[in-house]
Design a protein around this motif. Sequence first.
Motif, PDB file in Angstrom:
ATOM      1  N   ALA A   1     -44.219 -10.450 -24.576  1.00  0.00           N
ATOM      2  CA  ALA A   1     -43.165 -10.703 -25.557  1.00  0.00           C
ATOM      3  C   ALA A   1     -42.619 -12.104 -25.334  1.00  0.00           C
ATOM      4  CB  ALA A   1     -42.050  -9.674 -25.406  1.00  0.00           C
ATOM      5  N   GLU A   2     -42.122 -12.718 -26.420  1.00  0.00           N
ATOM      6  CA  GLU A   2     -41.569 -14.062 -26.315  1.00  0.00           C
ATOM      7  C   GLU A   2     -40.264 -14.165 -27.092  1.00  0.00           C
ATOM      8  OE1 GLU A   2     -44.577 -17.488 -26.253  1.00  0.00           O
ATOM      9  OE2 GLU A   2     -45.599 -15.961 -27.454  1.00  0.00           O
ATOM     10  N   PHE A   3     -39.370 -14.996 -26.588  1.00  0.00           N
ATOM     11  CA  PHE A   3     -38.102 -15.280 -27.261  1.00  0.00           C
ATOM     12  C   PHE A   3     -37.825 -16.767 -27.155  1.00  0.00           C
ATOM     13  CE2 PHE A   3     -33.554 -15.921 -27.506  1.00  0.00           C
ATOM     14  CZ  PHE A   3     -33.204 -15.134 -28.591  1.00  0.00           C
ATOM     15  N   PRO A   4     -37.307 -17.382 -28.227  1.00  0.00           N
ATOM     16  CA  PRO A   4     -37.007 -16.816 -29.550  1.00  0.00           C
ATOM     17  C   PRO A   4     -38.191 -16.958 -30.498  1.00  0.00           C
ATOM     18  CG  PRO A   4     -36.147 -19.036 -29.420  1.00  0.00           C
ATOM     19  CD  PRO A   4     -36.799 -18.763 -28.084  1.00  0.00           C
ATOM     20  N   ASP A   5     -38.063 -16.396 -31.701  1.00  0.00           N
ATOM     21  CA  ASP A   5     -39.116 -16.561 -32.710  1.00  0.00           C
ATOM     22  C   ASP A   5     -38.757 -17.635 -33.733  1.00  0.00           C
ATOM     23  OD1 ASP A   5     -37.226 -15.319 -34.303  1.00  0.00           O
ATOM     24  OD2 ASP A   5     -38.567 -13.739 -35.028  1.00  0.00           O
ATOM     25  N   SER A   6     -37.586 -18.272 -33.540  1.00  0.00           N
ATOM     26  CA  SER A   6     -37.157 -19.391 -34.374  1.00  0.00           C
ATOM     27  C   SER A   6     -36.087 -20.157 -33.596  1.00  0.00           C
ATOM     28  CB  SER A   6     -36.614 -18.910 -35.721  1.00  0.00           C
ATOM     29  OG  SER A   6     -35.527 -18.032 -35.529  1.00  0.00           O
ATOM     30  N   VAL A   7     -35.756 -21.335 -34.058  1.00  0.00           N
ATOM     31  CA  VAL A   7     -34.750 -22.148 -33.369  1.00  0.00           C
ATOM     32  C   VAL A   7     -33.401 -21.434 -33.406  1.00  0.00           C
ATOM     33  CG1 VAL A   7     -33.481 -24.317 -33.430  1.00  0.00           C
ATOM     34  CG2 VAL A   7     -35.936 -24.302 -33.870  1.00  0.00           C
ATOM     35  N   THR A   8     -32.726 -21.370 -32.259  1.00  0.00           N
ATOM     36  CA  THR A   8     -31.443 -20.679 -32.160  1.00  0.00           C
ATOM     37  C   THR A   8     -30.436 -21.515 -31.381  1.00  0.00           C
ATOM     38  OG1 THR A   8     -30.290 -18.717 -31.312  1.00  0.00           O
ATOM     39  CG2 THR A   8     -32.384 -19.304 -30.240  1.00  0.00           C
ATOM     40  N   ALA A   9     -29.738 -22.372 -32.100  1.00  0.00           N
ATOM     41  CA  ALA A   9     -28.681 -23.160 -31.471  1.00  0.00           C
ATOM     42  C   ALA A   9     -27.583 -22.245 -30.950  1.00  0.00           C
ATOM     43  CB  ALA A   9     -28.112 -24.160 -32.474  1.00  0.00           C
ATOM     44  N   ARG A  10     -27.341 -21.157 -31.656  1.00  0.00           N
ATOM     45  CA  ARG A  10     -26.328 -20.178 -31.233  1.00  0.00           C
ATOM     46  C   ARG A  10     -26.711 -19.563 -29.888  1.00  0.00           C
ATOM     47  NH1 ARG A  10     -25.444 -14.594 -32.773  1.00  0.00           N
ATOM     48  NH2 ARG A  10     -23.233 -14.053 -32.687  1.00  0.00           N
ATOM     49  N   GLY A  11     -28.005 -19.292 -29.701  1.00  0.00           N
ATOM     50  CA  GLY A  11     -28.456 -18.728 -28.442  1.00  0.00           C
ATOM     51  C   GLY A  11     -28.238 -19.668 -27.277  1.00  0.00           C
ATOM     52  N   ALA A  12     -28.473 -20.967 -27.500  1.00  0.00           N
ATOM     53  CA  ALA A  12     -28.241 -21.956 -26.444  1.00  0.00           C
ATOM     54  C   ALA A  12     -26.754 -22.049 -26.112  1.00  0.00           C
ATOM     55  CB  ALA A  12     -28.775 -23.314 -26.890  1.00  0.00           C
ATOM     56  N   LYS A  13     -25.910 -21.948 -27.123  1.00  0.00           N
ATOM     57  CA  LYS A  13     -24.460 -21.966 -26.911  1.00  0.00           C
ATOM     58  C   LYS A  13     -24.029 -20.784 -26.051  1.00  0.00           C
ATOM     59  CE  LYS A  13     -20.144 -21.489 -29.606  1.00  0.00           C
ATOM     60  NZ  LYS A  13     -19.841 -20.065 -29.415  1.00  0.00           N
ATOM     61  N   HIS A  14     -24.602 -19.620 -26.306  1.00  0.00           N
ATOM     62  CA  HIS A  14     -24.260 -18.433 -25.529  1.00  0.00           C
ATOM     63  C   HIS A  14     -24.632 -18.621 -24.056  1.00  0.00           C
ATOM     64  CE1 HIS A  14     -24.393 -15.763 -29.363  1.00  0.00           C
ATOM     65  NE2 HIS A  14     -23.218 -16.332 -29.186  1.00  0.00           N
ATOM     66  N   LEU A  15     -25.769 -19.237 -23.802  1.00  0.00           N
ATOM     67  CA  LEU A  15     -26.180 -19.474 -22.420  1.00  0.00           C
ATOM     68  C   LEU A  15     -25.181 -20.379 -21.699  1.00  0.00           C
ATOM     69  CD1 LEU A  15     -30.001 -19.975 -22.969  1.00  0.00           C
ATOM     70  CD2 LEU A  15     -28.957 -18.143 -21.630  1.00  0.00           C
ATOM     71  N   ALA A  16     -24.724 -21.420 -22.370  1.00  0.00           N
ATOM     72  CA  ALA A  16     -23.742 -22.322 -21.758  1.00  0.00           C
ATOM     73  C   ALA A  16     -22.440 -21.594 -21.466  1.00  0.00           C
ATOM     74  CB  ALA A  16     -23.490 -23.512 -22.686  1.00  0.00           C
ATOM     75  N   GLU A  17     -22.032 -20.694 -22.351  1.00  0.00           N
ATOM     76  CA  GLU A  17     -20.793 -19.953 -22.140  1.00  0.00           C
ATOM     77  C   GLU A  17     -20.937 -18.946 -21.002  1.00  0.00           C
ATOM     78  OE1 GLU A  17     -18.574 -20.191 -26.434  1.00  0.00           O
ATOM     79  OE2 GLU A  17     -20.053 -18.604 -26.160  1.00  0.00           O
ATOM     80  N   LEU A  18     -22.118 -18.372 -20.843  1.00  0.00           N
ATOM     81  CA  LEU A  18     -22.349 -17.498 -19.691  1.00  0.00           C
ATOM     82  C   LEU A  18     -22.249 -18.290 -18.392  1.00  0.00           C
ATOM     83  CD1 LEU A  18     -25.350 -15.268 -20.875  1.00  0.00           C
ATOM     84  CD2 LEU A  18     -22.939 -14.611 -20.719  1.00  0.00           C
ATOM     85  N   ALA A  19     -22.798 -19.484 -18.399  1.00  0.00           N
ATOM     86  CA  ALA A  19     -22.705 -20.342 -17.205  1.00  0.00           C
ATOM     87  C   ALA A  19     -21.250 -20.664 -16.887  1.00  0.00           C
ATOM     88  CB  ALA A  19     -23.511 -21.615 -17.420  1.00  0.00           C
ATOM     89  N   ASP A  20     -20.440 -20.847 -17.915  1.00  0.00           N
ATOM     90  CA  ASP A  20     -19.010 -21.097 -17.705  1.00  0.00           C
ATOM     91  C   ASP A  20     -18.338 -19.915 -17.007  1.00  0.00           C
ATOM     92  OD1 ASP A  20     -19.192 -23.572 -18.905  1.00  0.00           O
ATOM     93  OD2 ASP A  20     -18.451 -22.885 -20.862  1.00  0.00           O
ATOM     94  N   MET A  21     -18.745 -18.699 -17.372  1.00  0.00           N
ATOM     95  CA  MET A  21     -18.161 -17.512 -16.743  1.00  0.00           C
ATOM     96  C   MET A  21     -18.535 -17.442 -15.260  1.00  0.00           C
ATOM     97  SD  MET A  21     -16.314 -16.109 -19.037  1.00  0.00           S
ATOM     98  CE  MET A  21     -16.001 -17.822 -19.531  1.00  0.00           C
ATOM     99  N   VAL A  22     -19.761 -17.830 -14.937  1.00  0.00           N
ATOM    100  CA  VAL A  22     -20.172 -17.869 -13.532  1.00  0.00           C
ATOM    101  C   VAL A  22     -19.329 -18.896 -12.773  1.00  0.00           C
ATOM    102  CG1 VAL A  22     -22.061 -18.385 -11.942  1.00  0.00           C
ATOM    103  CG2 VAL A  22     -22.519 -17.095 -14.035  1.00  0.00           C
ATOM    104  N   ALA A  23     -19.090 -20.038 -13.407  1.00  0.00           N
ATOM    105  CA  ALA A  23     -18.281 -21.078 -12.767  1.00  0.00           C
ATOM    106  C   ALA A  23     -16.862 -20.608 -12.502  1.00  0.00           C
ATOM    107  CB  ALA A  23     -18.273 -22.326 -13.646  1.00  0.00           C
TER     108      ALA A  23
END
Length: 234
Positions: A146-168
């Motif tokens: 399986a692979e992700f994503p199947d199209s460009v997802t700027a929203r998905g990249a934003k979510h990753l950055a916000e998760l990193a903020d929570m770790v910080a």
Amino acid sequence: MKFSAPLVSGRLVKRYKRFLADVLLDDGGAITAHCANPGSMLGLKEPGSRVWLSQSDNPKRKLKYSWEVIEADGALVGINTAHPNKLVEEALEAGRIEGLTGYDSLRREVKYGKNSRIDILLERSEGARTYVEVKNVHLMRQPGLAEFPDSVTARGAKHLAELADMVAEGHRAAMVFLVQRPDCDRISLAGDIDPAYAAAFEAARAAGVEAYAIGCDVRLDGIDAVKAVTIAID
């Protein structure tokens, strides 16, 4: 997760404008169904494919049918992106995602970050929190992968950055990939489709964001997240 009523079967005529699908039902009727999937659905929109739809009795709905499942590569694949959060919630409550167990409460759609909502917030009585973002996966270009994503997802990249903020801030944060097909036992990133997401994922992992994946048993009476899927990402 059980479907509330038996699904209606037919053949896909075309998927268009992202959220619409024309279907020729097995009883001969031609209808337009709602397609709750904003992605490209690469490999899952071939005209003539057998599909299954749920039917709503809500008189206020403009489209009576919703596209739920397609037969592709010899397997049943769930395409409705309205379901993953519920499926992951059920898997978490059943203790099926190793590493995300032992929590006292689970809440969905909790505000956090920069005007965002986290899909699932896990909490322990002593105050520990784990922020869980869920991503639906159904792209398969190589057998079993399986692979992700199947199209460009700027929203998905934003979510990753916000998760990193929570770790910080001292919390745990995790990405859970929900694979809505039973024929994959591994998952990787489709960096050729969205290199920016792949880079954001690498940065998030380096910042301490965890990653998990679970696959689904897709049936015509329901879908359950039950299968271990290996994350094959360097």
